[in-house]
Design an enzyme around this catalytic site. Structure first.
Site, PDB file in Angstrom:
ATOM      1  N   GLU A 123      -4.539  10.849   6.756  1.00  0.00           N
ATOM      2  CA  GLU A 123      -3.977  11.868   7.649  1.00  0.00           C
ATOM      3  C   GLU A 123      -4.471  11.753   9.083  1.00  0.00           C
ATOM      4  O   GLU A 123      -4.056  12.529   9.933  1.00  0.00           O
ATOM      5  CB  GLU A 123      -4.308  13.250   7.095  1.00  0.00           C
ATOM      6  CG  GLU A 123      -3.687  13.510   5.731  1.00  0.00           C
ATOM      7  CD  GLU A 123      -4.083  14.857   5.156  1.00  0.00           C
ATOM      8  OE1 GLU A 123      -4.788  15.631   5.842  1.00  0.00           O
ATOM      9  OE2 GLU A 123      -3.684  15.131   4.021  1.00  0.00           O
TER      10      GLU A 123
ATOM     11  N   ARG B 297       0.940  -4.810  -4.748  1.00  0.00           N
ATOM     12  CA  ARG B 297       0.658  -6.080  -4.080  1.00  0.00           C
ATOM     13  C   ARG B 297      -0.651  -6.709  -4.560  1.00  0.00           C
ATOM     14  O   ARG B 297      -1.063  -7.739  -4.055  1.00  0.00           O
ATOM     15  CB  ARG B 297       0.599  -5.857  -2.566  1.00  0.00           C
ATOM     16  CG  ARG B 297       1.954  -5.526  -1.971  1.00  0.00           C
ATOM     17  CD  ARG B 297       1.845  -4.809  -0.631  1.00  0.00           C
ATOM     18  NE  ARG B 297       3.157  -4.590  -0.030  1.00  0.00           N
ATOM     19  CZ  ARG B 297       4.010  -3.634  -0.395  1.00  0.00           C
ATOM     20  NH1 ARG B 297       3.684  -2.789  -1.365  1.00  0.00           N
ATOM     21  NH2 ARG B 297       5.188  -3.506   0.202  1.00  0.00           N
TER      22      ARG B 297
ATOM     23  N   ALA C 267     -13.431  -2.511   4.710  1.00  0.00           N
ATOM     24  CA  ALA C 267     -12.658  -3.529   5.420  1.00  0.00           C
ATOM     25  C   ALA C 267     -13.237  -3.848   6.791  1.00  0.00           C
ATOM     26  O   ALA C 267     -13.176  -4.991   7.240  1.00  0.00           O
ATOM     27  CB  ALA C 267     -11.207  -3.077   5.552  1.00  0.00           C
ATOM     28  N   ILE C 268     -13.806  -2.867   7.448  1.00  0.00           N
ATOM     29  CA  ILE C 268     -14.306  -3.071   8.811  1.00  0.00           C
ATOM     30  C   ILE C 268     -15.465  -4.069   8.847  1.00  0.00           C
ATOM     31  O   ILE C 268     -15.711  -4.707   9.870  1.00  0.00           O
ATOM     32  CB  ILE C 268     -14.680  -1.716   9.466  1.00  0.00           C
ATOM     33  CG1 ILE C 268     -14.645  -1.813  10.987  1.00  0.00           C
ATOM     34  CG2 ILE C 268     -16.013  -1.208   8.981  1.00  0.00           C
ATOM     35  CD1 ILE C 268     -13.268  -1.792  11.554  1.00  0.00           C
TER      36      ILE C 268
ATOM     37  N   HIS D  54      -7.579   7.031  11.924  1.00  0.00           N
ATOM     38  CA  HIS D  54      -8.574   6.072  11.453  1.00  0.00           C
ATOM     39  C   HIS D  54      -7.913   4.826  10.868  1.00  0.00           C
ATOM     40  O   HIS D  54      -8.366   3.695  11.095  1.00  0.00           O
ATOM     41  CB  HIS D  54      -9.483   6.745  10.418  1.00  0.00           C
ATOM     42  CG  HIS D  54     -10.595   5.886   9.936  1.00  0.00           C
ATOM     43  ND1 HIS D  54     -10.582   5.282   8.696  1.00  0.00           N
ATOM     44  CD2 HIS D  54     -11.758   5.519  10.518  1.00  0.00           C
ATOM     45  CE1 HIS D  54     -11.694   4.579   8.543  1.00  0.00           C
ATOM     46  NE2 HIS D  54     -12.420   4.706   9.626  1.00  0.00           N
TER      47      HIS D  54
ATOM     48  N   TRP E 276     -14.075  -0.808  -1.455  1.00  0.00           N
ATOM     49  CA  TRP E 276     -13.285   0.427  -1.489  1.00  0.00           C
ATOM     50  C   TRP E 276     -12.032   0.152  -2.304  1.00  0.00           C
ATOM     51  O   TRP E 276     -11.462  -0.931  -2.225  1.00  0.00           O
ATOM     52  CB  TRP E 276     -12.891   0.852  -0.077  1.00  0.00           C
ATOM     53  CG  TRP E 276     -13.951   1.635   0.628  1.00  0.00           C
ATOM     54  CD1 TRP E 276     -15.004   1.140   1.332  1.00  0.00           C
ATOM     55  CD2 TRP E 276     -14.062   3.055   0.689  1.00  0.00           C
ATOM     56  NE1 TRP E 276     -15.762   2.154   1.838  1.00  0.00           N
ATOM     57  CE2 TRP E 276     -15.203   3.353   1.456  1.00  0.00           C
ATOM     58  CE3 TRP E 276     -13.302   4.104   0.173  1.00  0.00           C
ATOM     59  CZ2 TRP E 276     -15.609   4.652   1.718  1.00  0.00           C
ATOM     60  CZ3 TRP E 276     -13.706   5.401   0.440  1.00  0.00           C
ATOM     61  CH2 TRP E 276     -14.843   5.659   1.201  1.00  0.00           C
TER      62      TRP E 276
ATOM     63  N   VAL F  30      -6.677  -1.034   3.008  1.00  0.00           N
ATOM     64  CA  VAL F  30      -6.788   0.152   3.852  1.00  0.00           C
ATOM     65  C   VAL F  30      -5.510   0.949   3.615  1.00  0.00           C
ATOM     66  O   VAL F  30      -4.408   0.435   3.831  1.00  0.00           O
ATOM     67  CB  VAL F  30      -6.924  -0.207   5.347  1.00  0.00           C
ATOM     68  CG1 VAL F  30      -7.142   1.049   6.181  1.00  0.00           C
ATOM     69  CG2 VAL F  30      -8.049  -1.209   5.573  1.00  0.00           C
ATOM     70  N   ILE F  31      -5.665   2.178   3.140  1.00  0.00           N
ATOM     71  CA  ILE F  31      -4.515   3.022   2.825  1.00  0.00           C
ATOM     72  C   ILE F  31      -4.431   4.148   3.848  1.00  0.00           C
ATOM     73  O   ILE F  31      -5.426   4.826   4.121  1.00  0.00           O
ATOM     74  CB  ILE F  31      -4.621   3.579   1.388  1.00  0.00           C
ATOM     75  CG1 ILE F  31      -4.654   2.406   0.391  1.00  0.00           C
ATOM     76  CG2 ILE F  31      -3.456   4.527   1.097  1.00  0.00           C
ATOM     77  CD1 ILE F  31      -4.923   2.811  -1.047  1.00  0.00           C
TER      78      ILE F  31
END
Length: 160
Positions: free
Chosen positions: A86, A128, A59-60, A89, A27, A82-83
């Protein structure tokens, strides 16, 4: 690796005999590919030309693959992003990944460096990711952390 604001300077070190694995999600491909490039560069600078690299979707999935990689590697680097969106999650994924990686490291007595970015925006993640315009390279930093920890554990175990 040169340090910036609060980032330690990591002297050159030889980890050529460390079996290194890197698990990276896909992702946010541009960011994850940059993290992986930084990790590979640090590995090469430390004497590791061909680390094991495994790609996963999100990521999970990283902790369970990291767990398997600890079976035959001396150090594992986990990379992803992971961003915040809303919904809650973001919080669930970040907590699960962080706790999962910590558990894998402690259960296996193998360093598993957490290079999974958890940011409020894509801009923060890009800053980053180790891109030419980035202030930091978390892929490189996580790899240095995993390798130096593996070398430290090796020394401690030799003394025991």
């Amino acid at each position: 690796m040169s340090g910036g604001a609060g980032i330690p300077d990591v002297p050159a070190f030889d980890a050529s005999d460390v079996r290194l694995a890197i698990v990276a999600s896909t992702w946010h491909t541009k960011i994850c590919d940059a993290l992986l490039a930084g990790a590979r560069n640090t590995a090469a600078d430390s004497g590791i030309d061909n680390p094991t690299v495994v790609r996963v979707l999100g990521a999970i999935e990283i902790p369970v693959v990291a767990q398997e990689l600890t079976r035959n590697h001396d150090a594992v680097v986990a990379l992803g992003v992971v961003i915040r969106g809303e919904t809650p999650h973001f919080d669930y994924v970040c907590d699960a990944v962080t706790q999962g990686l910590t558990r894998v490291s402690l259960d296996s007595s193998t360093p598993v460096a957490n290079g999974v970015l958890t940011t409020n925006s894509e801009e923060q993640a890009l800053n980053r990711a180790g891109l030419p315009t980035s202030d930091e390279d978390k892929g490189a930093q996580a790899t240095a952390a995993a390798l130096t920890t593996a070398l430290t554990l090796r020394e401690l175990r030799a003394e025991a």
